[in-house]
Each structure stands twice: as structure tokens, then as C-alpha cells.
Write an enzyme that holds these catalytic residues in place. Structure first.
Site, PDB file in Angstrom:
ATOM      1  N   HIS A  36       0.832  -1.205   0.000  1.00 10.97           N
ATOM      2  CA  HIS A  36       0.000   0.000   0.000  1.00 10.97           C
ATOM      3  C   HIS A  36       0.866   1.255   0.000  1.00 10.97           C
ATOM      4  O   HIS A  36       0.650   2.185  -0.803  1.00 10.97           O
ATOM      5  CB  HIS A  36      -0.940  -0.016   1.214  1.00 10.97           C
ATOM      6  CG  HIS A  36      -1.823   1.184   1.316  1.00 10.97           C
ATOM      7  ND1 HIS A  36      -1.435   2.322   1.994  1.00 10.97           N
ATOM      8  CD2 HIS A  36      -3.055   1.438   0.814  1.00 10.97           C
ATOM      9  CE1 HIS A  36      -2.417   3.217   1.921  1.00 10.97           C
ATOM     10  NE2 HIS A  36      -3.409   2.709   1.213  1.00 10.97           N
ATOM     11  N   CYS A  39      -2.524  -2.154 -15.867  1.00  3.81           N
ATOM     12  CA  CYS A  39      -2.610  -0.965 -15.015  1.00  3.81           C
ATOM     13  C   CYS A  39      -1.953  -1.193 -13.664  1.00  3.81           C
ATOM     14  O   CYS A  39      -2.116  -0.388 -12.752  1.00  3.81           O
ATOM     15  CB  CYS A  39      -4.067  -0.544 -14.829  1.00  3.81           C
ATOM     16  SG  CYS A  39      -5.117  -1.810 -14.090  1.00  3.81           S
TER      17      CYS A  39
END
Length: 851
Positions: A425, A797
């Protein structure tokens, strides 16, 4: 000696010299000879010859020496295939002996002759005879008795007189340099620089231009461009009565080359020699098609060119130099593009720790997001926001970040985490924000309760301490080392424009916020390839509403709460559409598991109970109910869209209404984490129904494109079925890699370096796309997707979209575009251009094209 002797070759214009057989220095000298520059007579020994010498088979020394006058003083220099691979140091003044000392004393003066002889004896003793350097430490440096003392010290230590025969001296030097190259230490050092294990070394035997004696004599180096900025500038130093690269030693006697207010210059002292040297350097730039550093010697006012090497340069200088060479007509624009390392563009886009800055390293981790930042250490998102409000830069330290930390990351200038890898993250968000980020810092101990970092050497760094992150190397530094600012000048913009003309694959940006979108436009992304909508829900005013929706018991109740979020989402999307100005915007529907929005601490649960007017027991129970053993594989993505469809209904309406208000091109809606065709059909039916309702309410028609994010192996394998219900498929390589390997991308950093070092993986698969395993799934997905729908648009992506090695694979298998973090867009644009140019022209492809 004939010029085609296989082992030793006199360098002439037509001699059979090649980089792969004699090394770069030998080939460069031949090019200088072809330009009729004043290069001293030179013989080149091939790689094979040097290898034979190391094995005990000496070349024909008489043949070599016959190419030089009997009284010529010689030097030997290394010539490796790539100058970055290094090599043994040059040995100067071979042939100096007692008799030559006497004769040169008469012509050059005793002081110059003594300096020549002294230099050779000391170099020979240490590097050839391998005597202890300490033996010569007490010798009076440069005094009248220094030469005699050194000769006596040599004889005492070596137990024999210093050799007087030039051939014997030369043989010993050649043997020493050949064996040094093939030694274990030297081999390991050059392999660390990328050299093959069997890399060869050539040697150059060159007649000395002495640089000492009568008239103006000396040595120096010159270049016509600044190594740090790339700007045209005569730089270098010159030192009278010197040899080799003595001028670079920094002594006060060294002169500037061109006239300079700071001190004496060669142009002042010897204007004719300076003019000749400048002319030679300009000719080398034009004809060798490169900015060169010229090593020269002046002997009695006459200039001699000893060598020319490509100048060392920073990333910003590399861009400036390549563009200037192209604009001056020296090289074509396509070649200029090929001369810049795409990876190195990161140095231009972010601040960097200055190369010569003093580094006090506290610890090291994974360099997850490039650039450098310095600020006071803080340990919570709230502290980061408070620090930003005071105008104080701060570095946010967390064990690992979660969506709740995003606000703190926005407020901080850098992030460091104890856990995590290249796609954790913190890493993904850091790259998206252009925020220096170091993850997986296992060398430091994070004491979150006391707000301290404990270094391996026992030092304790507390909150408020000034630290610096080098996100390009993964080092956490104590203090405030000197920085270099980012540079995106006209040369950078010119190069990027050339890259866009050459590339043949689209480049979009992953952008979640208006700030991200502005950065994407600044770097000329061709649209947004991934907008992660979940980050929009963590704003303080929205988080409570989101939590209220989670606690709603009925579909109607959830829809009623989400109606309050609708205008917020609509404003978000309208701003993105406005910023992108008609470029495509691909919005991924809500993806994370809902439990991420619920508080985990007792204090947070009590505050939520108060906000919702519920007993704390109800809140605690709901938090426990929503917990999952493996949330990354649990109720998230399309599974939420199927089981809690009200969220996607609200988002679809917000997208459609925002698109109409912004007069945007047709929006792209992406369904995350699909595995089955039926999932897509169910969500598509709901979205089509919302679209019909909006058309009826607004009285306006619009179109949109529906696609999926392929993140599971099953979706890649069943792409032919799924493609029939979609217009585009974007492969999310972060999760696809995680699921293919069965690796947690957040935890892999703990052991990934060991795996790479031990050869389990050639590279961290979250950093560079695994073309064998994950790549095969991608190839199958592309092939089957186009079988199911020939006109389906295919892209990736994940963070691999900004990795040059991964872009090479994407071009090969037929993706239409890649999408990456905004700050990686220039890297992707240049890499894509280089790949296209290499394919079109048959040039040697960039290194990353062959992986």
C-alpha cells in the site's frame, strides 16, 4: 611489425582494431588517428594476447619495441570493452633507467628527469613488484635525494637492483596488469558492474608525451559540457610540469582551462596551445558524435592527445547532452532518445541527495518510490497532518500503511515502513503521489508505542528528529544532507516530444485525485488508465457516512445512506473529467473489503458508536462479524458489486452525471477482481439500468465503455468468455502476480532479497514483471480475449506499467496501452520509444528489451 599481427597491432587508420577484440580505448585512439589528431604512437594488445600473457605466454616484445624509437619512454594503459568495467591503473614512464635519467637531465633538466624516474620506480615497486607501499613512506617527497632513496629502498626490499632493461620492464608491467585483470577480486568487482565473467582486457602501449621539461609542459583534461548540468561549458584542469591525470588532484597549482576570474588559466598562459586543444575537442565532438573528455599533454607548447572518453554525466546532463547533439545536427533525434537510460529519468523528476553529500545511514529498506525528502520524524497520520498545518516537513514512519493513513501520506514529504514490498500500500500510494518511500526496513526496529526507531548500531531516533529518505537507494539518513532539485527543463520537454513521435504503445496514468490528474497532464499522459475510487471514501466527512452504510440492514437503507455520498462522488469525477480535458478516464468501481472502513481500536469503536447513536456492543459485534481470515481473497471487488449492489449503483450514477456536467468524452467503468462471465453480466445489467435512468432524468444521451480488471488467474484463462461482455480488459498485474505466486505483496519484502540473492527469482516479481509465469497468463489472456472479441482494448494498469522491462513484454504480446503512476509516465514514454526505434532500425535494443 605488420598491422594485422593478431596479438599486437600498431594503431593506424586501417589497422584491424575493434572494441570486442581490443577494447574501447584502443578503438577510440584509432578514431582519433583517423581524425589526424596528434596522438602519440600506440600499439594495441588484443584480449587474446593479454589472456595469454596472464597464462605465462609473453607476446613478441621485440616486435612491439621496434615500433618505437630506442630511447622512447612508454606507458601502458588498460582497454576494456566497457570503461565502466574498470581495469588496472596505468603505468607511466616505462624505459626510465639510470642511463636515461642522465640523458634527460641534460635535455629536460635534472629536476624533471628525477620526477619521471621517481614516478616510475614507485609505481613499478607497488603495482608490479608488489612491494609494501609502507617501505616508501619515509622517502622525502620530491627532494633532491628522493630518487636515490627510492632506488635503494627498492633494492633492499626486492633483494635485487631496479631493472634497467626497457624490455624487461615492459614485460613485467604487461604480466602484472594481465594477471591483475584475471584475479578473483577484479573479476567479482567487474561482474558487480554488469561485466560477463569472461570479459577480456586489452592493453595499450603508447609513447609518452612527457609533460615535464623546457617551455610550457604539463597535462590535463578538457571537456566541452558540464557533467552535472549538460550545459555547454569548457571544464577541466591543467597542471604545469605534470603527467597523467595529476591536474585533477585538486592542488592549488592546477589551472583552469578557459579564462576564469577565480585564478590562472591555460588560455592566459599558453593561448596557442589552448586554441589547438579547443579545436581538437570540438572536432572530436563532431566526428565522434559524443561529448568527450580529452586527456592531453603539452610538451614544449605542443599539444598531444592521449585519450578520449565519453564524459561522465548525471541523468539531467545526459538528457541535455543528447538533445543538444541532436539539435546541432550531430546525431538524429532517434539516436538521442536511445542514449538516455529510461530508468535514470527518475532522477530528473524528483529531488535527489547530492552525489557527494555525507551520508549518516541509519538503516536500509526497499527503494519503493524514488526521490529524496527530509523532515521531522512522525509516527501517525494525525501527527503528519498537524506538522503540515504548521508548515513543517515531516517523514511518516509506520509499521505498514492502510487506507486510513492516506491523509497522513498526503501531508508528509516521505514515508518509511517496517513491512511491505514494491507493491504494498505505501509503495503504490507513494509512487502515485511522487512521494519518496522506503518499505520493508527490517534493519530498523520500529517502537510505535514510544515513537522511536532503533538502528542496528543501537542509536535511538525519536519523534521530532530530522531524518532524510533516499527513495532511490533505500537508505534512511540522519540529518539533512545536501540536495539536488528536480529538473524538467526545455531539453526534457523536447526529448519527451520526440519520444511520443516514436513510440507505438499508449501511456496512461493511474490517478485517484485531482492532484494526481494534474500531474498526469503535466507529464502528458494519454488519459487515466486507473482511478481507484476507494481512496475518495476515507476523507473525514465521508468516512462516517460510509460506516453508516455498512451498518444499514436493508438494501433501501444502504441506498438512502449512499445517496448522501452521491454528490461527493459526482464532484470528484467531474473534477477529474475537467482536468483531463476530454482524454479517456477509466474509473475502477469500489474494490476493498468493507471491514477496512471500520475502526479497529476500542477508542475508534466508541467514537463510531456515538456518531451512529448505537450501543458500542452493536459496533463491536458488527466489526467482528465483518472480519475475514484472508480479506485480500474475501468479500471485495466485484463480489461486493454482486452482493451489495447499491455501492456500484451509486458510483455508476455519479460517473454518468459527472460526465454529462463536464461534457466529457465517454467514461470508462472498470469492474475489479472478476473471475467469471456471470459476475460481469450481473454488474453490467445494473449499470445499464442506472445509465437508462440517468438518460431519462436528464433528457440527454451519452455513451460509456464497460470493462474489467483482470487480476485473477481464472479471469486470464477465461478471457474469451469475459471479453464478450466487455469493451476493454485491463490486467492488474499487482494482484495477478500475488495470486499466481501465492505471495502476499505486502509481506514478500521480508524475504524477497534472500530469494533474489539465492537465485530463486531473478528479480522481485512485484518490481519487474515475471514474463515466464505471470507473463504466460498475460499472453493467454491477450490471445483468448481477442478470440472472444477482436476489438477488445487490452492494457495493464499495475505498477509494472511504468517498468521499462515490463513495457517491452507488453509491446511484444500486443497490449494497446500501459498505465502507471503519474511520476513514472515519462519513464514509460521514453522506454516505449526506445523499444519502437530499436525494432524499426534494427539497432541493439535497450537492455530491458531482452529480459
Amino acid at each position: 611489425m605488420t598491422t594485422d599481427t593478431p596479438q599486437a597491432t600498431l594503431i593506424t587508420q586501417a589497422a584491424p582494431i575493434a572494441v570486442v577484440t581490443h577494447g574501447g580505448r584502443a578503438k577510440c585512439l584509432q578514431r582519433l588517428v583517423r581524425l589526424d589528431l596528434p596522438v602519440p604512437r600506440t600499439v594495441a594488445l588484443s584480449f587474446d594476447a593479454v589472456h595469454a600473457i596472464a597464462a605465462g605466454e609473453m607476446v613478441d616484445l621485440d616486435a612491439i619495441l621496434s615500433e618505437f624509437p630506442e630511447d622512447a619512454i612508454l606507458c601502458v594503459r588498460p582497454s576494456s570493452e566497457d570503461p565502466d568495467w574498470g581495469g588496472p591503473g596505468a603505468v607511466l614512464n616505462i624505459g626510465m633507467n639510470d642511463a636515461r635519467f642522465v640523458s634527460l637531465s641534460d635535455t629536460l633538466g635534472k629536476e624533471a628527469a628525477s620526477a619521471l624516474y621517481l614516478r616510475f620506480v614507485q609505481a613499478y615497486a607497488v603495482h608490479v613488484a608488489r612491494l609494501d607501499p609502507d617501505v616508501f613512506e619515509d622517502v622525502e617527497d620530491g627532494g633532491p635525494d628522493a630518487l636515490s632513496e627510492v632506488l635503494h629502498a627498492y633494492e633492499a626490499e626486492a633483494e635485487e637492483p631496479f631493472p634497467q632493461n626497457r624490455g624487461e620492464q615492459l614485460a613485467a608491467v604487461l604480466r602484472s596488469m594481465a594477471r591483475a585483470w584475471e584475479g578473483t577480486t577484479a573479476r567479482l568487482l567487474r561482474e558487480a558492474k554488469g561485466a560477463p565473467a569472461d570479459a577480456g582486457l586489452g592493453l595499450i602501449v603508447q609513447e609518452m608525451a612527457l609533460g615535464l621539461g623546457q617551455g610550457e609542459c604539463g597535462s590535463g583534461v578538457m571537456q566541452l559540457a558540464n557533467s552535472q548540468t549538460g550545459e555547454p561549458q569548457v571544464t577541466g584542469r591543467y597542471l604545469s610540469q605534470s603527467q597523467g591525470r595529476d591536474a585533477l588532484g585538486g592542488g592549488v597549482e592546477a589551472m583552469f582551462l578557459a579564462q576564469d576570474d577565480r585564478g590562472r588559466s591555460l588560455q592566459d598562459e599558453a593561448p596557442e596551445a589552448f586554441a589547438d586543444l579547443s579545436r581538437h575537442a570540438a572536432l572530436m565532438r563532431a566526428r565522434l558524435r559524443e561529448e568527450m573528455q580529452v586527456e592531453f599533454v603539452i610538451e614544449n607548447n605542443q599539444v598531444h592527445i592521449l585519450d578520449g572518453v565519453r564524459i561522465q554525466r548525471s541523468a539531467r546532463a545526459a538528457v541535455k547532452i543528447a538533445v543538444r547533439l541532436a539539435e546541432d545536427g550531430v546525431i538524429p533525434a532517434e539516436e538521442a532518445l536511445m542514449r538516455v537510460d529510461a530508468h535514470a529519468l527518475n532522477e530528473l523528476l524528483h529531488r535527489q541527495v547530492a552525489p557527494d553529500a555525507t551520508r549518516d545511514v541509519l538503516g536500509r529498506g526497499i527503494a519503493a518510490s524514488p526521490g529524496a525528502a527530509r523532515g521531522k520524524l512522525v509516527f501517525t497520520a494525525a501527527e503528519a497532518q498537524a506538522s503540515a498545518a504548521r508548515g513543517e516537513p515531516c517523514i511518516l514512519a509506520r509499521r505498514e500503511t492502510s487506507p486510513e493513513d492516506v491523509r497522513g501520506m498526503h501531508a508528509a514529504v516521505g514515508v518509511v515502513t517496517e513491512k511491505g514490498g514494491m507493491t504494498s500500500h505505501a509503495a503504490v500510494i507513494g509512487r502515485g503521489l511522487g512521494l519518496p518511500c522506503i518499505v520493508g526496513v527490517s534493519s530498523l526496529r520500529f517502537n510505535m508505542r514510544r515513537k522511536q526507531l532503533i538502528a542496528p548500531d543501537g542509536r535511538v531516533v525519536s519523534a521530532g528528529t530530522q531524518v532524510t529518505l533516499d527513495g532511490s537507494t533505500g537508505e534512511i539518513l540522519l540529518g539533512e544532507p545536501e540536495m539536488l532539485e528536480a529538473a524538467q527543463d526545455d531539453a526534457f520537454q523536447t526529448m519527451m516530444a520526440w519520444a511520443d513521435e516514436a513510440r507505438d504503445i499508449g501511456i496512461r496514468a493511474n490517478a485517484d485525485t485531482p492532484e494526481d490528474a494534474i500531474t498526469a497532464r503535466k507529464f502528458d499522459a494519454q488519459g487515466i488508465g486507473l482511478c481507484r475510487t476507494e481512496h475518495m471514501f476515507f476523507e473525514p466527512g465521508r468516512l462516517t457516512v460510509m460506516r453508516e452504510m455498512i451498518f444499514a440492514d436493508t438494501s433501501e437503507g444502504r441506498a438512502a445512506v449512499l445517496a448522501r455520498l452521491l454528490p461527493m462522488q459526482r464532484d470528484d469525477f467531474r473534477e477529474l473529467f475537467r482536468i483531463m480535458g476530454g482524454l479517456p478516464v477509466c474509473i475502477r468501481l469500489f474494490d476493498p473489503p468493507l471491514h477496512e472502513f471500520l475502526p479497529t481500536t476500542t477508542t475508534g469503536q466508541r467514537e463510531l458508536a456515538e456518531a451512529l447513536g448505537l450501543p458500542i456492543s452493536d459496533v463491536t459485534r458488527r466489526v467482528e462479524e465483518m472480519g475475514e481470515y484472508n480479506p485480500m481473497l474475501g468479500l471485495r471487488g466485484v463480489r461486493l458489486g454482486v452482493t451489495v449492489p447499491e455501492i456500484y449503483d451509486m458510483q455508476a450514477r455519479a460517473i454518468f452525471e459527472a460526465s454529462l456536467e463536464a461534457s466529457s468524452t465517454e467514461p470508462e467503468i472498470m469492474i475489479p477482481l472478476v473471475s467469471a462471465k456471470r459476475e460481469v453480466e450481473l454488474v453490467k445489467a445494473r449499470i445499464d439500468a442506472v445509465a437508462a435512468a440517468v438518460r431519462a432524468e436528464r433528457g440527454q444521451d451519452f455513451s460509456y465503455r464497460l470493462g474489467v480488471m483482470v487480476e485473477t488467474p481464472r479471469a486470464a484463462l477465461r478471457a474469451d468468455e469475459i471479453a464478450q461482455s466487455t469493451e476493454f480488459m485491463s490486467f492488474g498485474t499487482n494482484d495477478l502476480t500475488q495470486m499466481t505466486y501465492g505471495l502476499s505483496r505486502d509481506d514478500a519484502g521480508r524475504f524477497m532479497s534472500d530469494y533474489v540473492q539465492k537465485g530463486v527469482f531473478p528479480e522481485d516479481p512485484f518490481h519487474r514483471l515475471d514474463v515466464d509465469g505471470v507473463g504466460e497468463l498475460l499472453q493467454l489472456g491477450v490471445q483468448r480475449g481477442r478470440e472472444g472479441r477482436p476489438d477488445v482494448v487490452l492494457s495493464i494498469c499495475g505498477e509494472h506499467g511504468g517498468n521499462p522491462e515490463s513495457i517491452a513484454f507488453c509491446r511484444m504480446v500486443g497490449f494497446d496501452y500501459v498505465s502507471c503512476s503519474p511520476f513514472r509516465v515519462p519513464v514509460a514514454r521514453l522506454a516505449a520509444a526506445q523499444l519502437a526505434i530499436a525494432e524499426k532500425t534494427g539497432q541493439i535494443s535497450p537492455t530491458y528489451a531482452n529480459n
